[in-house]
Design a protein around this motif. Structure first.
Motif, PDB file in Angstrom:
ATOM      1  N   ALA A 139      -5.858   3.632  -1.954  1.00 40.16           N
ATOM      2  CA  ALA A 139      -5.400   4.619  -1.105  1.00 40.16           C
ATOM      3  C   ALA A 139      -4.595   5.751  -1.468  1.00 40.16           C
ATOM      4  O   ALA A 139      -4.490   6.889  -0.977  1.00 40.16           O
ATOM      5  CB  ALA A 139      -4.854   3.878   0.177  1.00 40.16           C
ATOM      6  N   GLU A 140      -3.803   5.270  -2.472  1.00 39.40           N
ATOM      7  CA  GLU A 140      -2.746   6.154  -3.220  1.00 39.40           C
ATOM      8  C   GLU A 140      -3.222   7.098  -4.299  1.00 39.40           C
ATOM      9  O   GLU A 140      -2.499   8.226  -4.727  1.00 39.40           O
ATOM     10  CB  GLU A 140      -1.562   5.545  -3.660  1.00 39.40           C
ATOM     11  CG  GLU A 140      -0.756   4.760  -2.778  1.00 39.40           C
ATOM     12  CD  GLU A 140       0.413   3.760  -3.350  1.00 39.40           C
ATOM     13  OE1 GLU A 140       0.402   3.612  -4.567  1.00 39.40           O
ATOM     14  OE2 GLU A 140       1.026   3.112  -2.447  1.00 39.40           O
ATOM     15  N   THR A 141      -4.511   6.759  -4.873  1.00 42.09           N
ATOM     16  CA  THR A 141      -4.765   7.309  -5.938  1.00 42.09           C
ATOM     17  C   THR A 141      -6.180   8.409  -6.106  1.00 42.09           C
ATOM     18  O   THR A 141      -6.439   9.284  -6.859  1.00 42.09           O
ATOM     19  CB  THR A 141      -5.163   6.318  -7.268  1.00 42.09           C
ATOM     20  OG1 THR A 141      -5.726   5.265  -6.874  1.00 42.09           O
ATOM     21  CG2 THR A 141      -3.720   5.870  -7.670  1.00 42.09           C
ATOM     22  N   GLN A 142      -6.916   7.775  -4.944  1.00 47.16           N
ATOM     23  CA  GLN A 142      -8.216   8.406  -5.001  1.00 47.16           C
ATOM     24  C   GLN A 142      -8.208   9.583  -4.080  1.00 47.16           C
ATOM     25  O   GLN A 142      -8.173   9.415  -2.618  1.00 47.16           O
ATOM     26  CB  GLN A 142      -9.491   7.437  -4.357  1.00 47.16           C
ATOM     27  CG  GLN A 142      -9.672   6.167  -5.312  1.00 47.16           C
ATOM     28  CD  GLN A 142     -10.384   6.840  -6.729  1.00 47.16           C
ATOM     29  OE1 GLN A 142     -11.356   7.902  -6.690  1.00 47.16           O
ATOM     30  NE2 GLN A 142      -9.623   6.619  -7.622  1.00 47.16           N
ATOM     31  N   ALA A 143      -8.494  10.825  -4.451  1.00 44.81           N
ATOM     32  CA  ALA A 143      -8.550  11.973  -3.676  1.00 44.81           C
ATOM     33  C   ALA A 143     -10.005  12.225  -3.119  1.00 44.81           C
ATOM     34  O   ALA A 143     -10.649  12.022  -3.798  1.00 44.81           O
ATOM     35  CB  ALA A 143      -8.096  13.200  -4.299  1.00 44.81           C
TER      36      ALA A 143
ATOM     37  N   ALA B 155      -5.393  -6.568  -2.945  1.00 42.97           N
ATOM     38  CA  ALA B 155      -4.554  -6.348  -4.062  1.00 42.97           C
ATOM     39  C   ALA B 155      -5.025  -4.915  -4.291  1.00 42.97           C
ATOM     40  O   ALA B 155      -4.162  -4.023  -5.178  1.00 42.97           O
ATOM     41  CB  ALA B 155      -4.799  -6.869  -5.352  1.00 42.97           C
ATOM     42  N   TYR B 156      -6.229  -4.263  -4.119  1.00 47.93           N
ATOM     43  CA  TYR B 156      -6.531  -3.038  -4.618  1.00 47.93           C
ATOM     44  C   TYR B 156      -6.665  -2.025  -3.594  1.00 47.93           C
ATOM     45  O   TYR B 156      -6.223  -0.732  -4.019  1.00 47.93           O
ATOM     46  CB  TYR B 156      -7.908  -3.182  -5.256  1.00 47.93           C
ATOM     47  CG  TYR B 156      -8.688  -1.996  -5.900  1.00 47.93           C
ATOM     48  CD1 TYR B 156      -7.713  -1.226  -6.750  1.00 47.93           C
ATOM     49  CD2 TYR B 156      -9.707  -1.273  -5.526  1.00 47.93           C
ATOM     50  CE1 TYR B 156      -8.337  -0.256  -7.509  1.00 47.93           C
ATOM     51  CE2 TYR B 156     -10.306  -0.278  -5.948  1.00 47.93           C
ATOM     52  CZ  TYR B 156      -9.497   0.292  -7.069  1.00 47.93           C
ATOM     53  OH  TYR B 156      -9.782   1.688  -7.748  1.00 47.93           O
ATOM     54  N   SER B 157      -6.510  -2.244  -2.368  1.00 49.30           N
ATOM     55  CA  SER B 157      -6.880  -1.095  -1.268  1.00 49.30           C
ATOM     56  C   SER B 157      -5.490  -0.504  -1.243  1.00 49.30           C
ATOM     57  O   SER B 157      -5.933   0.894  -1.037  1.00 49.30           O
ATOM     58  CB  SER B 157      -6.941  -1.804  -0.007  1.00 49.30           C
ATOM     59  OG  SER B 157      -5.737  -2.615   0.505  1.00 49.30           O
ATOM     60  N   ARG B 158      -4.261  -0.529  -1.314  1.00 49.03           N
ATOM     61  CA  ARG B 158      -3.223   0.253  -1.489  1.00 49.03           C
ATOM     62  C   ARG B 158      -3.140   1.136  -2.655  1.00 49.03           C
ATOM     63  O   ARG B 158      -2.984   2.238  -2.250  1.00 49.03           O
ATOM     64  CB  ARG B 158      -1.848  -0.405  -1.478  1.00 49.03           C
ATOM     65  CG  ARG B 158      -1.772  -1.530  -0.007  1.00 49.03           C
ATOM     66  CD  ARG B 158      -1.818  -0.749   1.255  1.00 49.03           C
ATOM     67  NE  ARG B 158      -1.989  -1.925   2.270  1.00 49.03           N
ATOM     68  CZ  ARG B 158      -1.194  -1.629   3.342  1.00 49.03           C
ATOM     69  NH1 ARG B 158      -0.505  -0.582   3.621  1.00 49.03           N
ATOM     70  NH2 ARG B 158      -1.509  -2.431   4.330  1.00 49.03           N
ATOM     71  N   THR B 159      -3.478   0.622  -3.701  1.00 47.91           N
ATOM     72  CA  THR B 159      -3.542   1.353  -4.982  1.00 47.91           C
ATOM     73  C   THR B 159      -4.701   2.659  -4.805  1.00 47.91           C
ATOM     74  O   THR B 159      -4.323   3.758  -5.185  1.00 47.91           O
ATOM     75  CB  THR B 159      -3.759   0.572  -5.942  1.00 47.91           C
ATOM     76  OG1 THR B 159      -2.952  -0.508  -6.372  1.00 47.91           O
ATOM     77  CG2 THR B 159      -3.829   1.224  -7.605  1.00 47.91           C
TER      78      THR B 159
ATOM     79  N   GLN C 260      -7.317  15.381  -0.172  1.00 46.82           N
ATOM     80  CA  GLN C 260      -6.109  14.469  -0.015  1.00 46.82           C
ATOM     81  C   GLN C 260      -6.424  12.968  -0.281  1.00 46.82           C
ATOM     82  O   GLN C 260      -7.536  12.534  -0.125  1.00 46.82           O
ATOM     83  CB  GLN C 260      -5.590  14.448   1.408  1.00 46.82           C
ATOM     84  CG  GLN C 260      -4.876  15.764   1.746  1.00 46.82           C
ATOM     85  CD  GLN C 260      -4.399  15.625   3.189  1.00 46.82           C
ATOM     86  OE1 GLN C 260      -5.022  15.190   4.095  1.00 46.82           O
ATOM     87  NE2 GLN C 260      -3.269  16.255   3.321  1.00 46.82           N
ATOM     88  N   THR C 261      -5.517  12.201  -0.577  1.00 45.87           N
ATOM     89  CA  THR C 261      -5.735  10.784  -0.682  1.00 45.87           C
ATOM     90  C   THR C 261      -5.436  10.254   0.766  1.00 45.87           C
ATOM     91  O   THR C 261      -5.089  11.018   1.522  1.00 45.87           O
ATOM     92  CB  THR C 261      -4.770  10.207  -1.581  1.00 45.87           C
ATOM     93  OG1 THR C 261      -3.483  10.073  -1.065  1.00 45.87           O
ATOM     94  CG2 THR C 261      -4.722  10.695  -3.063  1.00 45.87           C
ATOM     95  N   VAL C 262      -5.992   8.861   0.715  1.00 45.40           N
ATOM     96  CA  VAL C 262      -5.811   8.320   2.069  1.00 45.40           C
ATOM     97  C   VAL C 262      -4.477   8.289   2.610  1.00 45.40           C
ATOM     98  O   VAL C 262      -3.947   8.585   3.832  1.00 45.40           O
ATOM     99  CB  VAL C 262      -6.223   6.895   2.123  1.00 45.40           C
ATOM    100  CG1 VAL C 262      -6.031   5.964   3.288  1.00 45.40           C
ATOM    101  CG2 VAL C 262      -7.901   6.910   1.718  1.00 45.40           C
ATOM    102  N   GLN C 263      -3.449   7.933   1.720  1.00 45.31           N
ATOM    103  CA  GLN C 263      -2.078   7.963   2.019  1.00 45.31           C
ATOM    104  C   GLN C 263      -1.577   9.305   2.480  1.00 45.31           C
ATOM    105  O   GLN C 263      -0.759   9.492   3.699  1.00 45.31           O
ATOM    106  CB  GLN C 263      -1.313   7.604   0.855  1.00 45.31           C
ATOM    107  CG  GLN C 263      -1.531   6.112   0.647  1.00 45.31           C
ATOM    108  CD  GLN C 263      -0.629   5.070   1.426  1.00 45.31           C
ATOM    109  OE1 GLN C 263      -0.409   5.506   2.483  1.00 45.31           O
ATOM    110  NE2 GLN C 263      -0.670   3.889   1.126  1.00 45.31           N
TER     111      GLN C 263
END
Length: 64
Positions: free
Chosen positions: A23-27, A17-21, A34-37
């Motif tokens: 990956a999108e928000t943590q630089a 539930a948290y991994s995608r969020t 950069q973020t993971v995404q």
């Protein structure tokens, strides 16, 4: 490393539930801010991104 393995590892360590969020928000400094995404979208190899995540989260050596 395939993207499916990358996301399996992310889910295992951060939860599905948290991994995608995360990956999108943590630089990450390890990804030049950069973020993971963003890193994956720009063509960075999943293995390189995973190593940055691994270092940032200070995961155990066995998970590298």
């Amino acid at each position: 490393m395939r993207l499916t393995e990358f996301w399996d590892r992310m889910d295992r360590h951060l939860g599905p539930a948290y991994s995608r969020t995360w990956a999108e928000t943590q630089a990450l400094p390890e990804l030049n801010g950069q973020t993971v995404q963003e890193a994956l979208a720009s063509g960075e190899h999943a293995k390189t991104v995973w190593r940055a995540v691994w270092a940032h989260l200070q995961l155990p050596p066995r998970d590298r």
